[in-house]
Write an enzyme that holds these catalytic residues in place. Structure first.
Site, PDB file in Angstrom:
ATOM      1  N   ASP A  14       0.886  -1.179   0.000  1.00 11.15           N
ATOM      2  CA  ASP A  14       0.000   0.000   0.000  1.00 11.15           C
ATOM      3  C   ASP A  14       0.924   1.228   0.000  1.00 11.15           C
ATOM      4  OD1 ASP A  14       0.925   0.299   2.595  1.00 11.15           O
ATOM      5  OD2 ASP A  14      -1.053   0.419   3.525  1.00 11.15           O
ATOM      6  N   CYS A  71       3.463  -2.838   3.930  1.00 12.13           N
ATOM      7  CA  CYS A  71       2.578  -1.728   4.288  1.00 12.13           C
ATOM      8  C   CYS A  71       3.338  -0.895   5.320  1.00 12.13           C
ATOM      9  CB  CYS A  71       1.211  -2.218   4.783  1.00 12.13           C
ATOM     10  SG  CYS A  71       1.228  -3.223   6.277  1.00 12.13           S
ATOM     11  N   THR A  73       3.308  -0.890   8.635  1.00  8.77           N
ATOM     12  CA  THR A  73       3.838  -1.699   9.734  1.00  8.77           C
ATOM     13  C   THR A  73       4.179  -3.134   9.333  1.00  8.77           C
ATOM     14  OG1 THR A  73       1.595  -2.355  10.279  1.00  8.77           O
ATOM     15  CG2 THR A  73       2.494  -0.437  11.474  1.00  8.77           C
ATOM     16  N   VAL A  75       1.901  -5.218   9.489  1.00  5.15           N
ATOM     17  CA  VAL A  75       0.895  -5.959  10.265  1.00  5.15           C
ATOM     18  C   VAL A  75      -0.416  -6.140   9.486  1.00  5.15           C
ATOM     19  CG1 VAL A  75      -0.500  -5.939  12.370  1.00  5.15           C
ATOM     20  CG2 VAL A  75       1.904  -5.264  12.462  1.00  5.15           C
ATOM     21  N   HIS A 104      11.290 -23.438   9.881  1.00  2.00           N
ATOM     22  CA  HIS A 104      10.349 -24.163  10.736  1.00  2.00           C
ATOM     23  C   HIS A 104       8.890 -24.036  10.319  1.00  2.00           C
ATOM     24  CE1 HIS A 104      13.204 -24.451  14.479  1.00  2.00           C
ATOM     25  NE2 HIS A 104      13.747 -24.923  13.377  1.00  2.00           N
ATOM     26  N   HIS A 139       8.822 -30.611  11.607  1.00  2.00           N
ATOM     27  CA  HIS A 139       8.094 -29.373  11.299  1.00  2.00           C
ATOM     28  C   HIS A 139       6.966 -29.620  10.297  1.00  2.00           C
ATOM     29  CE1 HIS A 139      10.983 -27.298  13.695  1.00  2.00           C
ATOM     30  NE2 HIS A 139      11.982 -27.802  12.985  1.00  2.00           N
TER      31      HIS A 139
HETATM   32  C1  RB5 Z   1      -1.636   3.039   6.340  1.00  2.00           C
HETATM   33  O1  RB5 Z   1      -1.627   4.297   6.944  1.00  2.00           O
HETATM   34  C2  RB5 Z   1      -1.286   1.974   7.363  1.00  2.00           C
HETATM   35  O2  RB5 Z   1      -2.334   1.802   8.242  1.00  2.00           O
HETATM   36  C3  RB5 Z   1      -0.951   0.679   6.663  1.00  2.00           C
HETATM   37  O3  RB5 Z   1       0.106   0.888   5.789  1.00  2.00           O
HETATM   38  C4  RB5 Z   1      -0.512  -0.473   7.542  1.00  2.00           C
HETATM   39  O4  RB5 Z   1       0.478  -0.066   8.417  1.00  2.00           O
HETATM   40  C5  RB5 Z   1      -1.593  -1.219   8.183  1.00  2.00           C
HETATM   41  O5  RB5 Z   1      -1.341  -2.202   8.892  1.00  2.00           O
END
Ligand code: RB5
Length: 152
Positions: A14, A71, A73, A75, A104, A139
């Site tokens: 993103d 992205c 983070t 996450v 693993h 594993h």
């Molecule tokens: C975008 O601002 C941000 O939320 C996205 O890139 C990401 O970190 C979401 O997990």
């Protein structure tokens, strides 16, 4: 994981991971590693699930060897990826996890935070993730149990 030398790596990001995805794309290009870029193609704001899903589906369809998803983070991308049946994604900010999630967990998706890791570290993580084989053995039994969870 299919051979990344002959089966393209799926790349997706993103806006928060766009710059890092571009650095990884250039890195793969320089190494002659094939890739398929699922976007995004600019730093304009967009929604990470829109890029995560087609990249992961290319992996489960065996059109791509693995996915590298960026992205802000890492996450959000890992949440999306781990909801796709057949994907085992790991969000990594250091090389140890990248090595062992291949050895693993037989991970087939690597998620990185463009606002978390610097470019140099991220490229080292990518290199280790791609070049480390799954160990198999005990594993394999655990991976079978992991994959059985998504059938529940
Ligand atoms: C975008 O601002 C941000 O939320 C996205 O890139 C990401 O970190 C979401 O997990």
């Amino acid at each position: 994981m299919k051979d990344y030398h002959t089966t393209p790596v799926a790349l997706a990001a993103d806006h928060g991971g766009y710059a890092l995805k571009e650095a990884i794309r250039a890195h793969l290009e320089a190494k002659g590693i094939p890739y398929k870029d699922f976007g995004t193609h600019s730093a304009d704001s967009c929604d990470y699930p829109d890029m995560a899903l087609p990249a992961c589906q290319a992996v489960t369809a065996e059109q791509c060897s693995c996915a590298i998803l960026c992205c802000g983070t890492g996450v959000g991308m890992s949440m999306c990826a781990n909801k796709v049946r057949g994907i085992r994604a790991c969000c990594c900010s250091e090389t140890f996890s990248a090595e062992f999630t291949r050895r693993h967990n037989d991970a087939n998706a690597l998620c990185l935070g463009g606002r978390v890791v610097g470019e140099g570290l991220a490229l080292s993580i990518v290199d280790i993730f791609l070049s480390t084989p799954f160990e198999g053995g005990r594993h394999s039994r655990r991976i079978e149990k992991v994959m059985a969870i998504e059938q529940l």
